[in-house]
Structures are given as C-alpha cells and as structure tokens.
Design an enzyme around this catalytic site. Sequence first.
Site, PDB file in Angstrom:
ATOM      1  N   CYS A 193       0.289   3.831   2.822  1.00 13.92           N
ATOM      2  CA  CYS A 193       0.833   3.235   3.996  1.00 13.92           C
ATOM      3  C   CYS A 193       2.130   3.400   4.120  1.00 13.92           C
ATOM      4  O   CYS A 193       2.677   3.745   5.268  1.00 13.92           O
ATOM      5  CB  CYS A 193       0.235   2.013   3.879  1.00 13.92           C
ATOM      6  SG  CYS A 193      -1.283   1.419   4.040  1.00 13.92           S
ATOM      7  N   CYS A 198       0.781  -1.312   0.087  1.00 14.90           N
ATOM      8  CA  CYS A 198       0.039  -0.053  -0.014  1.00 14.90           C
ATOM      9  C   CYS A 198       0.975   1.251   0.132  1.00 14.90           C
ATOM     10  O   CYS A 198       1.467   1.483   1.013  1.00 14.90           O
ATOM     11  CB  CYS A 198      -0.695   0.020   1.167  1.00 14.90           C
ATOM     12  SG  CYS A 198      -1.772   1.321   1.460  1.00 14.90           S
TER      13      CYS A 198
END
Length: 104
Positions: free
Chosen positions: A33, A30
Amino acid sequence: MAEIKELNSTNFEEVTKSGVVLVDFWAPWCNPCKMLGTILDQVAKEAPEGVVIGKVNVDDNKELAARFEVVNIPRMFLYKDGQVVKEFNGIQSKPKLIDALTNA
C-alpha cells in the site's frame, strides 16, 4: 492534476457520486500500500483535471471495507458518475492508472 482526499463513511457517497474517482483501500502497515501510495502521488500530478483520488484506510473504515468486500489490500475501484467501471487488485503501474483515469 488530481485531488487526493481521505474518504470515510461520512463523505464516500458524496465524493464518488459524480465525475471520475479512483478509490484506494489501504492501511498504514501494508508495505504494498505504501508503494502504491507513492505511485498514486505521481498519478495525481499527471491525471486529468477534475479527477479525484480517494483513500480509504481500512483500519479506520471497516464498514466500507466490508461493504466492498475488500479482503486483500491494496484494492482500488474506479468510479465514473457513481458507478464502478473498473477494479484493480494489488500494485498497478503509473501508466496503467493514468490510462484508466483518462479513458474512464
């Protein structure tokens, strides 16, 4: 300075039951992230003493992600003495997170 800990179903309850803990649900694939991870590293350096930043990899801890109904990542929960006091969705700024940790 805050401590950064990897959390899983074995240690989650113990780590979040007392004090101020910011739990980040994330995944290595991600990109947002990863960006938030860099911000959290900076936050850890400036956060009040005793604060813990917990990281939960949703790929490795599907049961925790399901328990907290984490559908989109990054998603964070701010705990104070075992209770969720605030939730964050998506990337957050360093000042916003430091303020939340300081005033929890």
